[in-house]
Each structure stands twice: as structure tokens, then as C-alpha cells.
Design an enzyme around this catalytic site. Structure first.
Site, PDB file in Angstrom:
ATOM      1  N   LYS A  11      14.400  75.457  17.781  1.00  0.00           N
ATOM      2  CA  LYS A  11      13.635  75.508  16.525  1.00  0.00           C
ATOM      3  C   LYS A  11      12.197  75.044  16.760  1.00  0.00           C
ATOM      4  O   LYS A  11      11.899  74.438  17.800  1.00  0.00           O
ATOM      5  CB  LYS A  11      14.315  74.613  15.481  1.00  0.00           C
ATOM      6  CG  LYS A  11      14.344  73.135  15.859  1.00  0.00           C
ATOM      7  CD  LYS A  11      15.284  72.326  14.979  1.00  0.00           C
ATOM      8  CE  LYS A  11      15.302  70.873  15.417  1.00  0.00           C
ATOM      9  NZ  LYS A  11      16.420  70.131  14.823  1.00  0.00           N
ATOM     10  N   TYR A  35     -18.000  61.135  16.214  1.00  0.00           N
ATOM     11  CA  TYR A  35     -18.146  60.922  14.762  1.00  0.00           C
ATOM     12  C   TYR A  35     -17.925  59.449  14.404  1.00  0.00           C
ATOM     13  O   TYR A  35     -17.032  58.794  14.949  1.00  0.00           O
ATOM     14  CB  TYR A  35     -17.102  61.741  14.009  1.00  0.00           C
ATOM     15  CG  TYR A  35     -17.394  63.223  13.941  1.00  0.00           C
ATOM     16  CD1 TYR A  35     -18.618  63.694  13.502  1.00  0.00           C
ATOM     17  CD2 TYR A  35     -16.422  64.144  14.295  1.00  0.00           C
ATOM     18  CE1 TYR A  35     -18.872  65.059  13.416  1.00  0.00           C
ATOM     19  CE2 TYR A  35     -16.663  65.513  14.211  1.00  0.00           C
ATOM     20  CZ  TYR A  35     -17.890  65.953  13.776  1.00  0.00           C
ATOM     21  OH  TYR A  35     -18.131  67.297  13.701  1.00  0.00           O
TER      22      TYR A  35
HETATM   23  C1  LIG Z   1      17.189  69.413  15.780  1.00  0.00           C
HETATM   24  C2  LIG Z   1      18.642  69.346  15.664  1.00  0.00           C
HETATM   25  C3  LIG Z   1      19.449  69.109  16.790  1.00  0.00           C
HETATM   26  C4  LIG Z   1      18.886  68.777  18.151  1.00  0.00           C
HETATM   27  O1  LIG Z   1      18.612  67.395  18.225  1.00  0.00           O
HETATM   28  P1  LIG Z   1      18.016  66.769  19.585  1.00  0.00           P
HETATM   29  O2  LIG Z   1      17.963  65.314  19.298  1.00  0.00           O
HETATM   30  O3  LIG Z   1      16.662  67.371  19.742  1.00  0.00           O
HETATM   31  O4  LIG Z   1      18.931  67.143  20.671  1.00  0.00           O
HETATM   32  C5  LIG Z   1      20.818  69.182  16.629  1.00  0.00           C
HETATM   33  N1  LIG Z   1      21.379  69.443  15.429  1.00  0.00           N
HETATM   34  C6  LIG Z   1      20.623  69.643  14.318  1.00  0.00           C
HETATM   35  C7  LIG Z   1      21.291  69.921  13.025  1.00  0.00           C
HETATM   36  C8  LIG Z   1      19.250  69.581  14.393  1.00  0.00           C
HETATM   37  O5  LIG Z   1      18.521  69.764  13.291  1.00  0.00           O
END
Ligand SMILES: *Cc1c(COP(=O)(O)O)cnc(C)c1O
Length: 384
Positions: free
Chosen positions: A36, A269
């Protein structure tokens, strides 16, 4: 987009990391690589082809799922987030697996799929994260609804841990696991036996085999990063083999101007930095628009010719300044490592997260998707 700032991805590292995580996992457990948010900022189009051994992929949104199909992913893809009711048809057509936690979703799916092939859904159980998921007491009504829905198949059941990365005390996670197991029994008592049961994030996958069920979901570990210091410590104390995770990403840029400013000159800045000596300044074409957080001004270091150079002054939208007075032979368009290794020096995502008062997840995820991602073979790399 500017080719003066780019990301290099180690071609071998994602597969290496998956194998390392797999070491503590039974052979018949499926591996779902979570890609994702542009593969945690790494670049989903570049990373997915490097994950040849992933059995499943998971993303958050419908758009991300459709993108995976567009780049030719034929493997199962699980959507972790909510798909708008009006777009369920698109998800079904692309054969994306849906995480379901609303009755409206089930009702709408049964309407669009009447007579068509089955839509596979994963029911998410709320076990204490207070996020998406149905309460255990809602299970009977949901299962009945699914059983009555034409063309809807309960393929999976899932949950997500709330407090596994933040502590060395795993009581809360174990309570969640107990709640989940009870929920599974309730589902099975109603005649459903979904094949894909999954609960883990990387931390659970590495630390607790009892959370694996039929599939592990792992994100951050695939990218070679530990979920937290606590997770690393717990893994180390367990005396089993600790996964040897290799960071996948290096973030680079080039110096676009070098100049010597006299003692007492202001930089950036707000005139927040003032030189205390004659200072050799390198200007970098990277700023907060690239995901280089503004909080890193006057705080972070970068690597130049294998040495640390401090960021001086505030981070601008597209520019930053560094002090290279003590680093010899810095030239125009000299390579600069923002995040990653150069020789024996390294700026890790964790180090940067400490500077920016956040976590490694946010550091990598917020790297601008507009930057170029190049896949490089580690053996061909100029540095490291
Ligand atoms: C993002 C996510 C994961 C992965 O978690 P990590 O700590 O990056 O391994 C797993 N399950 C869900 C539902 C998530 O949203």
C-alpha cells in the site's frame, strides 16, 4: 519531477527480506506482501516485480488494487480499506478481494453479482484496535447476511493488532488473539470454513508463530526496516534466528551550488542559522515538496563522500543547504545521500525518524511519488 533527486532500490533486498521473515514461518503459510501507499513510498511499480515469491499482495484502496492489475499482477490482491459502495462493481470485475466491515457492502455486492462469478470477501474482526472491523457479537448477523448473499463468498477472516510494536509487554496482543480465536470458532459453528485466516503485521509475523494461521501480512519488514526498536529487541531476546533485514531504499541528490560564506552569514528562510566560521555551503535541490520533512532543518545530516554533513537552515519547498566545510573535494553535482549508506556511514530511516520525531514508516511513505525510482543491483552499486 527532477532527475536531480532520486531513489535507488536494491534489486535483491526485497526477496532477501521476505526469505528472512519466512524463516520463522511454516512452509504452507502464504506470504502476503503489503504494498500500500506506493509500496511504503518505495515505488509500487518498481517493487512489485522484485517480489516474485509473494503469494498475495495487499493494498489499501481500490485504485491501488486496479493499478496492480494494470501492471500485470495476476496473483490475489487484497484491499485492506473501504471501497465506495458505488465502485464495488469495479473491484469485483478486477477480482480484487475485499475486506468487509459494513453490512451495506455485503448487500450491495449481492446485488451486483447476481448470477455472476463469486466475489471473495474477507471479514475483518474488531479485536481491540478500534479501527475497521465488526464486533464479535455482530458475527452471527454478518455471517447470515453473507450466506444469504448471492455470489458472495467468505474467503477470509482477519484482524489487526493494536499494540505489538510499542511495547515489550504482549498481554494486549494475546488478548486480541484470544478474542480472534473465539470469533473464528463462532464463524465455524455457523458452517463457514474460510481458507485464508490472517492477523499479522511484520512484528507479529516475526515474534509470534501462533498469529500466522494460513497467511502472514508483512509490509515494513519487506522493505528491510524493523517495525520498531521494541520489535527488534524482542526478536533478539528470543534467541531464535533474528531476521537479517536489508533496507531496500537509498535516497539521493546532487549538490547544485557550492560557495564559501564568511563568518556571521545567515543561511535560509527566517535566518535561523548563522555561520560561526567561514563556511563552505552546498545547496541541495531537495525540499519538503519531495518529502524531506521541514522539521529536519538545522537538525539532520546527509552523507557526502562517505562523511556526515549537517543540514543548516530551514528546509525550503525545493531546496536545502548543508555545511561541507570539513569534507574535502566536494564538487558541483557531487552525489549526496539523503537516506541510506555511503561506505561505513549510514543515515537510516530510523535515524531520520528520530530527527523528525516520527517513525520510519512515515519517513519512507512520504517520499514524493514524483521522484524517479531506479532499481539497482547491489553488486553494481558505487557505494556501500
Ligand atoms: C499496513 C498493514 C499491515 C502491514 O504492517 P507492517 O507493520 O508494515 O508489516 C498489515 N495489516 C494491515 C491491516 C495493515 O494495514
Amino acid at each position: 519531477m527532477s532527475n536531480l533527486v532520486w531513489i535507488e532500490l536494491d534489486a535483491q533486498a526485497p526477496d532477501h527480506n521476505m526469505n528472512e521473515i519466512r524463516k520463522g514461518v511454516q512452509r504452507d503459510v502464504l506470504f502476503c506482501a503489503v504494498v500500500k501507499s506506493n509500496a511504503y513510498g518505495h515505488g509500487v511499480r518498481q517493487v512489485v516485480p522484485l517480489l516474485k515469491n509473494a503469494d498475495w499482495f495487499a493494498v489499501n484502496s481500490l485504485e491501488e488494487g486496479l493499478e496492480l492489475r494494470e501492471i500485470g499482477v495476476k496473483k490475489p490482491v487484497l484491499l485492506l480499506g473501504h471501497v465506495p459502495i458505488s465502485q464495488l462493481h469495479d473491484a469485483a470485475k478486477a477480482e480484487l478481494r475485499l475486506t468487509v466491515f459494513n453490512r451495506e457492502t455485503i448487500a450491495a455486492l449481492s446485488k451486483i453479482k447476481a448470477g455472476g462469478p463469486q466475489v471473495r470477501i474477507h471479514l475483518k474482526i474488531e479485536t481491540g484496535t478500534g479501527r475497521q472491523g465488526i464486533l464479535p457479537e455482530q458475527i452471527p448477523e454478518y455471517i447470515r447476511e453473507i450466506q444469504d448473499a448471492d455470489g458472495v463468498m467468505l474467503e477470509g477472516v482477519s484482524t489487526h493488532f493494536a499494540n505489538i510494536e510499542d511495547t515489550l509487554n504482549y498481554d494486549y496482543s494475546h488478548r486480541q488473539l484470544t478474542t480472534f480465536k473465539k470469533a473464528l470458532e463462532d464463524i465455524q459453528k455457523m458452517g463457514e470454513n474460510p481458507p485464508i485466516i490472517h492477523t499479522t503485521c511484520t512484528a507479529a509475523a516475526v515474534l509470534f508463530p501462533e498469529t500466522h494461521f494460513s497467511m502472514i501480512r508483512a509490509g515494513i519488514g519487506v522493505y528491510g526496516l524493523w517495525p520498531s526498536r521494541e520489535t527488534f529487541l524482542s526478536a533478539t531476546m528470543r534467541e531464535k534466528s533474528v531476521p537479517d533485514l536489508k533496507p531496500v531504499l537509498t535516497w539521493k541528490t546532487r549538490a547544485i551550488q557550492l560557495k564559501s560564506l564568511p563568518e556571521g552569514s545567515f543561511v535560509g528562510y527566517g535566518c535561523s542559522y548563522r555561520t560561526t566560521r567561514k563556511t563552505r555551503v552546498a545547496v541541495l535541490p531537495i525540499g519538503y515538496a519531495d518529502g524531506y520533512d521541514r522539521s529536519l532543518g538545522n537538525t539532520a545530516y546527509v552523507l557526502v563522500n562517505g562523511k556526515r554533513a549537517p543540514v543548516i537552515g530551514r528546509i525550503c519547498m525545493n531546496l536545502s543547504m548543508i555545511d561541507v566545510t570539513d569534507i574535502p573535494k566536494v564538487t558541483l553535482e557531487n552525489e549526496v545521500v539523503i537516506l541510506g549508506r555511503w561506505g561505513n556511514e549510514v543515515i537510516s530511516a530510523e535515524t531520520m525518524a528520530g530527527w523528525a520525531q516520527t517513525i520510519n514508516y512515515e519517513i519512507v511513505t512520504r517520499i514524493s511519488p514524483f521522484l524517479e525510482r531506479k532499481v539497482v543491483n547491489s553488486k553494481d552499486r558505487a557505494q556501500g
